[in-house]
Design an enzyme around this catalytic site. Structure first.
Site, short mmCIF file in Angstrom:
data_model
loop_
_atom_site.label_atom_id
_atom_site.label_comp_id
_atom_site.label_asym_id
_atom_site.label_seq_id
_atom_site.Cartn_x
_atom_site.Cartn_y
_atom_site.Cartn_z
CE LYS A 230 -0.77 0.49 5.03
NZ LYS A 230 -1.34 -0.49 5.96
NE ARG B 195 -5.67 0.21 11.15
CZ ARG B 195 -4.80 -0.10 10.20
NH1 ARG B 195 -4.33 1.11 9.93
NH2 ARG B 195 -4.45 -1.32 9.63
C1 LIG Z 1 -0.43 -1.08 6.53
C2 LIG Z 1 -0.58 -2.49 7.09
C3 LIG Z 1 0.28 -3.31 7.35
C4 LIG Z 1 1.94 -2.96 7.15
O1 LIG Z 1 2.43 -2.03 7.89
P1 LIG Z 1 3.92 -1.67 7.93
O2 LIG Z 1 4.09 -0.82 9.13
O3 LIG Z 1 4.11 -0.90 6.80
O4 LIG Z 1 4.71 -2.87 7.89
C5 LIG Z 1 0.09 -4.59 7.93
N1 LIG Z 1 -1.19 -4.63 8.50
C6 LIG Z 1 -2.15 -4.05 8.27
C7 LIG Z 1 -3.61 -4.26 8.71
C8 LIG Z 1 -2.16 -2.66 7.69
O5 LIG Z 1 -2.99 -1.89 7.53
#
Ligand SMILES: *Cc1c(COP(=O)(O)O)cnc(C)c1O
Length: 356
Positions: free
Chosen positions: A41, A135
């Site tokens: 992402k 969250r």
């Molecule tokens: C963005 C996200 C990740 C990855 O997070 P990083 O800090 O970039 O490793 C993992 N799990 C969820 C649910 C996310 O939204």
């Protein structure tokens, strides 16, 4: 734009460094039995980068947006896809384009079930558990009840449970949190007589826990974005030994360079963003303007590679104090990017992506 124009602003992406970081993290976490999902992402589902992750041994790619997953699929990348964000109104496309999704609402899972049946397929879900970061996630006390309802749904396979820390609340993944997730996984497997394919402990913020823990318990999966791309953990943003932290570099062009006062003159009112700016009078300084701004990138997340100071930014300009550096109009200034800057730069249609 003519062919001889130098393309600016641009982000240079070192695919070799990304491949190295991916392989190194996969090996590191794999040494204790944890598999790595590659999260795309922050690079806006960039297909060239996604391909590098898959070539470097990643077998599941994850993104929070279906549009990004579709983009990667359309680039002929064959692997499994995980949707990271709960998907209500998009349920039909989720089933179509993602093999797995993270979920925390039964009404959504029910909708996924409906479309899985309609499409004659099985959609895997990972049930997210709230462990304090606040969250997404089902409260631990509601997990058993939710599982009971989910496993009755046709077209849905409960593939695992997971949690996400170090995001909204900045809560540290530690032995207590991971132990809690492990014990929930054990309870579910025992009570419902099933084997969970994924016990997904978190993201790049889990690095310190992983390095210090004596027992990973049942955690067998992490979803990694930032540590792959920026080479750091995310609790203190410390570099991880052996990883590159400079796989991405942003370049902008100097479009004006003059000796000017450090203090704006005239009556002071709001700036372009509704703030009343404050300045310190440091006399005449060497001021330059770069042809990149807030419409392109989160300027506060940029670190210049030269000894210069960013004084401020508007939609299309960054204003710098060039200090002792000899920059002139037409020169290029490079920047390192933090997570927010990378996210915005990769999402901006104005920043040209150059792969090296
Ligand atoms: C963005 C996200 C990740 C990855 O997070 P990083 O800090 O970039 O490793 C993992 N799990 C969820 C649910 C996310 O939204």
């Amino acid at each position: 734009m003519s062919a001889i124009d130098i393309i600016m602003p641009r982000i240079e992406i070192d695919l070799g460094k990304i491949a190295h970081n991916t392989r190194t993290l996969k090996e590191l976490y794999g040494s204790k039995g944890i598999d790595v999902i590659g999260v795309t992402k922050v690079v806006c589902g960039d297909a060239t980068i996604a391909k590098v992750l898959v070539k470097s041994g990643i077998s599941i790619l994850a993104d929070s947006r279906i549009a990004n997953i579709v983009k990667i699929r359309n680039a002929d990348i064959h692997t499994q896809f995980l949707l990271l964000r709960s998907p209500l109104s998009l349920s039909e496309s989720v089933v179509k384009y993602a093999d797995i999704s993270l979920n925390s609402e039964f009404s959504v899972i029910k909708k996924l079930s409906k479309y899985a049946l309609k499409q004659d397929t099985t959609h895997k879900i990972i049930l997210m558990v709230e462990l304090g970061d606040l969250r997404e996630g089902v409260m631990p006390s509601d997990i058993e009840n939710t599982v009971k309802k989910v496993i009755k749904l046709k077209g849905i396979k409960l593939a695992g449970i997971g949690t996400n820390l170090a995001c909204f609340g900045g809560i540290k993944p530690n032995d207590e949190k991971m132990g809690h997730l492990s014990s929930l996984a054990k309870d579910i497997e025992k009570k419902f007589g099933l084997a969970l394919e994924f016990v997904s402990g978190g993201n790049s913020g889990n690095y310190n826990w992983f390095m210090s823990t004596k027992d990973i318990g049942k955690i067998n999966n992490l979803r990694l974005g930032e540590s792959i791309f920026l080479g750091c953990e995310t609790l203190n943003r410390k570099p991880i030994t052996g990883l590159f932290t400079d796989a991405f570099t942003l370049f902008a062009e100097v479009i004006e360079s003059k000796i000017k006062p450090s203090l704006p003159y005239g009556d002071v009112y709001q700036d372009a963003f509704g703030n009343i700016p404050k300045f310190i009078d440091r006399g005449l300084i060497k001021k330059a303007i770069l042809g990149v701004g807030l419409q392109d990138v989160l300027v506060s997340g940029l670190t210049p590679m030269l000894d210069i100071d960013i004084l401020g930014a508007s939609s299309d300009h960054i204003i710098i104090d060039a200090k002792q550096s000899e920059i002139k109009v037409g020169d290029t200034v490079g920047f390192n990017l933090n997570y927010g800057a990378l996210l915005s730069a990769m999402t901006s249609p104005y920043i040209i992506k150059i792969y090296k």
